[in-house]
Write a protein that holds these residues in place. Structure first.
Motif, short mmCIF file in Angstrom:
data_model
loop_
_atom_site.label_atom_id
_atom_site.label_comp_id
_atom_site.label_asym_id
_atom_site.label_seq_id
_atom_site.Cartn_x
_atom_site.Cartn_y
_atom_site.Cartn_z
N PRO A 105 0.80 -1.23 0.00
CA PRO A 105 0.00 0.00 0.00
C PRO A 105 0.83 1.28 0.00
O PRO A 105 0.52 2.22 -0.74
CB PRO A 105 -0.86 -0.13 1.27
CG PRO A 105 -1.03 -1.61 1.42
CD PRO A 105 0.29 -2.19 1.00
N TYR A 106 1.87 1.35 0.79
CA TYR A 106 2.71 2.56 0.83
C TYR A 106 3.32 2.83 -0.55
O TYR A 106 3.34 3.97 -1.02
CB TYR A 106 3.81 2.41 1.89
CG TYR A 106 4.84 3.51 1.83
CD1 TYR A 106 4.53 4.80 2.24
CD2 TYR A 106 6.13 3.26 1.35
CE1 TYR A 106 5.48 5.81 2.18
CE2 TYR A 106 7.07 4.27 1.29
CZ TYR A 106 6.74 5.54 1.70
OH TYR A 106 7.67 6.54 1.63
N ILE A 107 3.79 1.81 -1.20
CA ILE A 107 4.42 1.97 -2.51
C ILE A 107 3.37 2.29 -3.57
O ILE A 107 3.60 3.12 -4.45
CB ILE A 107 5.25 0.72 -2.86
CG1 ILE A 107 6.44 0.64 -1.88
CG2 ILE A 107 5.72 0.75 -4.31
CD1 ILE A 107 7.24 -0.62 -1.95
N LYS A 108 2.19 1.65 -3.47
CA LYS A 108 1.11 1.98 -4.40
C LYS A 108 0.75 3.45 -4.31
O LYS A 108 0.53 4.10 -5.33
CB LYS A 108 -0.13 1.12 -4.10
CG LYS A 108 -0.04 -0.29 -4.62
CD LYS A 108 -1.22 -1.11 -4.18
CE LYS A 108 -2.40 -0.90 -5.06
NZ LYS A 108 -3.49 -1.85 -4.77
N ASP A 109 0.73 3.97 -3.09
CA ASP A 109 0.44 5.40 -2.92
C ASP A 109 1.49 6.25 -3.61
O ASP A 109 1.17 7.23 -4.28
CB ASP A 109 0.38 5.75 -1.43
CG ASP A 109 0.12 7.22 -1.20
OD1 ASP A 109 -0.91 7.73 -1.69
OD2 ASP A 109 0.96 7.87 -0.55
N LYS A 110 2.74 5.87 -3.50
CA LYS A 110 3.82 6.61 -4.17
C LYS A 110 3.67 6.53 -5.69
O LYS A 110 3.90 7.50 -6.39
CB LYS A 110 5.19 6.05 -3.77
CG LYS A 110 5.57 6.33 -2.35
CD LYS A 110 5.92 7.78 -2.20
CE LYS A 110 6.61 8.05 -0.89
NZ LYS A 110 7.01 9.43 -0.76
N HIS A 111 3.30 5.37 -6.20
CA HIS A 111 3.14 5.21 -7.65
C HIS A 111 1.99 6.04 -8.20
O HIS A 111 2.04 6.50 -9.33
CB HIS A 111 2.92 3.74 -8.02
CG HIS A 111 4.17 2.95 -8.06
ND1 HIS A 111 4.33 1.79 -7.33
CD2 HIS A 111 5.34 3.15 -8.72
CE1 HIS A 111 5.53 1.32 -7.57
NE2 HIS A 111 6.17 2.11 -8.39
N HIS A 112 0.94 6.24 -7.42
CA HIS A 112 -0.20 7.02 -7.90
C HIS A 112 0.15 8.48 -8.13
O HIS A 112 -0.57 9.19 -8.81
CB HIS A 112 -1.38 6.91 -6.93
CG HIS A 112 -2.06 5.58 -7.03
ND1 HIS A 112 -2.78 5.19 -8.13
CD2 HIS A 112 -2.09 4.52 -6.19
CE1 HIS A 112 -3.25 3.98 -7.96
NE2 HIS A 112 -2.84 3.54 -6.79
N ARG A 113 1.28 8.89 -7.62
CA ARG A 113 1.72 10.27 -7.83
C ARG A 113 2.44 10.44 -9.17
O ARG A 113 2.79 11.54 -9.54
CB ARG A 113 2.65 10.69 -6.70
CG ARG A 113 1.94 10.69 -5.36
CD ARG A 113 2.89 11.05 -4.26
NE ARG A 113 2.23 10.84 -2.98
CZ ARG A 113 2.82 11.00 -1.83
NH1 ARG A 113 4.06 11.40 -1.77
NH2 ARG A 113 2.16 10.77 -0.72
N ILE A 156 9.76 2.95 -19.93
CA ILE A 156 9.31 2.56 -18.59
C ILE A 156 8.58 1.23 -18.68
O ILE A 156 9.09 0.22 -18.26
CB ILE A 156 8.39 3.64 -17.96
CG1 ILE A 156 9.08 5.00 -17.93
CG2 ILE A 156 7.90 3.21 -16.59
CD1 ILE A 156 10.25 5.10 -16.99
N GLY A 157 7.36 1.24 -19.18
CA GLY A 157 6.60 0.02 -19.43
C GLY A 157 5.99 -0.67 -18.22
O GLY A 157 5.11 -1.50 -18.37
N SER A 158 6.44 -0.36 -17.01
CA SER A 158 5.93 -1.05 -15.84
C SER A 158 6.18 -0.21 -14.59
O SER A 158 7.18 0.49 -14.50
CB SER A 158 6.65 -2.39 -15.70
OG SER A 158 6.38 -2.97 -14.44
N LEU A 159 5.29 -0.33 -13.63
CA LEU A 159 5.48 0.36 -12.36
C LEU A 159 6.74 -0.14 -11.65
O LEU A 159 7.39 0.61 -10.92
CB LEU A 159 4.28 0.16 -11.45
CG LEU A 159 3.02 0.93 -11.81
CD1 LEU A 159 1.88 0.55 -10.88
CD2 LEU A 159 3.25 2.42 -11.78
#
Length: 109
Positions: free
Chosen positions: A78-86, A97-100
């Motif tokens: 969850p913490y990393i998902k939150d960072k990725h949403h930015r 890139i192609g991938s998170l």
């Protein structure tokens, strides 16, 4: 299969790394041809270096966000998902890139 990036052990708890090692015959659609000696060696490194034992900021925040969840992907934390949403979708869609999972080092680095 060539591994594209060696992630830091502190990005997942040991239970996650252990589940990944138990399923190397199907690692996200690929087989990781690891013999038992290699798996044992990797596990011996991961256990003392996994997120629940790290004092790094990302590890502490990741563990707090997980509670009892055992993710198989770093991008499921969850913490990393939150960072990725930015990060905008346009950036993630770039051919380079192609991938998170490729974006992660850029976020914290």
């Amino acid at each position: 299969m060539a591994l594209p990036f060696a992630y830091q052990a502190e990005l997942l708890p040991y239970a996650s790394w252990n589940r990944i090692l138990e399923t190397v015959d199907d690692h996200f659609g690929e087989s990781l041809d690891l013999d038992q000696t290699t798996k044992t060696s990797i596990s011996s490194y991961l256990e003392p270096n996994a997120s629940e034992r790290s004092k790094a900021k990302v590890a502490v925040k990741s563990m707090k966000s997980l509670r009892s969840y055992v993710p198989l992907r770093i991008t499921e934390v969850p913490y990393i998902k939150d960072k990725h949403h930015r990060i905008s979708a346009e950036i993630i869609k770039r051919d380079s890139i192609g991938s998170l999972s490729i974006v992660w080092p850029v976020i914290e680095g």
